[in-house]
Motif scaffolding. Structure first.
Motif, short mmCIF file in Angstrom:
data_model
loop_
_atom_site.label_atom_id
_atom_site.label_comp_id
_atom_site.label_asym_id
_atom_site.label_seq_id
_atom_site.Cartn_x
_atom_site.Cartn_y
_atom_site.Cartn_z
N TRP A 21 31.18 25.07 31.93
CA TRP A 21 32.51 25.64 32.12
C TRP A 21 33.25 24.80 33.15
O TRP A 21 32.66 24.33 34.12
N GLU A 110 39.73 27.50 30.90
CA GLU A 110 39.02 26.53 30.04
C GLU A 110 39.92 26.03 28.92
O GLU A 110 39.92 24.85 28.60
N ARG A 114 40.79 22.12 28.51
CA ARG A 114 40.38 21.38 27.31
C ARG A 114 41.57 20.93 26.48
O ARG A 114 41.45 20.00 25.69
#
Length: 126
Positions: A21, A110, A114
């Motif tokens: 993570w 996240e 990403r």
């Protein structure tokens, strides 16, 4: 006679070296406004993140029917699989049950980190 070729836009994925993570479950200080939103109105925040992830907007509202929030857990498992993050379903269950707002905040961070664009198949533009 000529052919018309149409290319559909493809989902973009950033290559990430990490299989962890990007932030810890309690790293809410990385995005204080979202943390506050999740803390004060977790159902609304969870619906927003679910929609941003490409799922049904109201899906997280099903978490209210039980002691283990199935949608939060499922989203964590799905996100781990999509992004190649190591972990276990047992750990996802613990985070979803004991730290629900923090879990949604972590998933939001996240997704931002990403920067993967979600392709909605069959979506129509107006």
């Amino acid at each position: 006679m000529s052919k018309l070729v149409i290319h559909q836009p493809q989902p973009m994925m950033d290559v990430q070296d990490s299989d962890e993570w990007g932030s810890g479950i309690c790293d809410c200080c990385q995005d204080v406004p979202e943390c506050c939103f999740a803390f004060w109105c977790c159902p609304c925040f969870a619906c927003k993140i679910s929609r941003d992830y490409g799922q049904c907007l109201c899906l997280p509202l099903l978490d209210t029917f039980g002691c283990i929030p199935p949608v939060t857990m499922s989203m964590r498992v799905s996100m781990r699989q999509r992004y190649g993050i190591k972990g276990t379903m047992c750990r996802d269950c613990v985070h979803a049950t004991c730290c629900n707002p923090c879990s949604w905040c972590q998933m939001s961070r996240e997704m931002k980190r990403r920067q993967i664009h979600v392709l909605l198949v069959g979506a129509k533009t107006t």
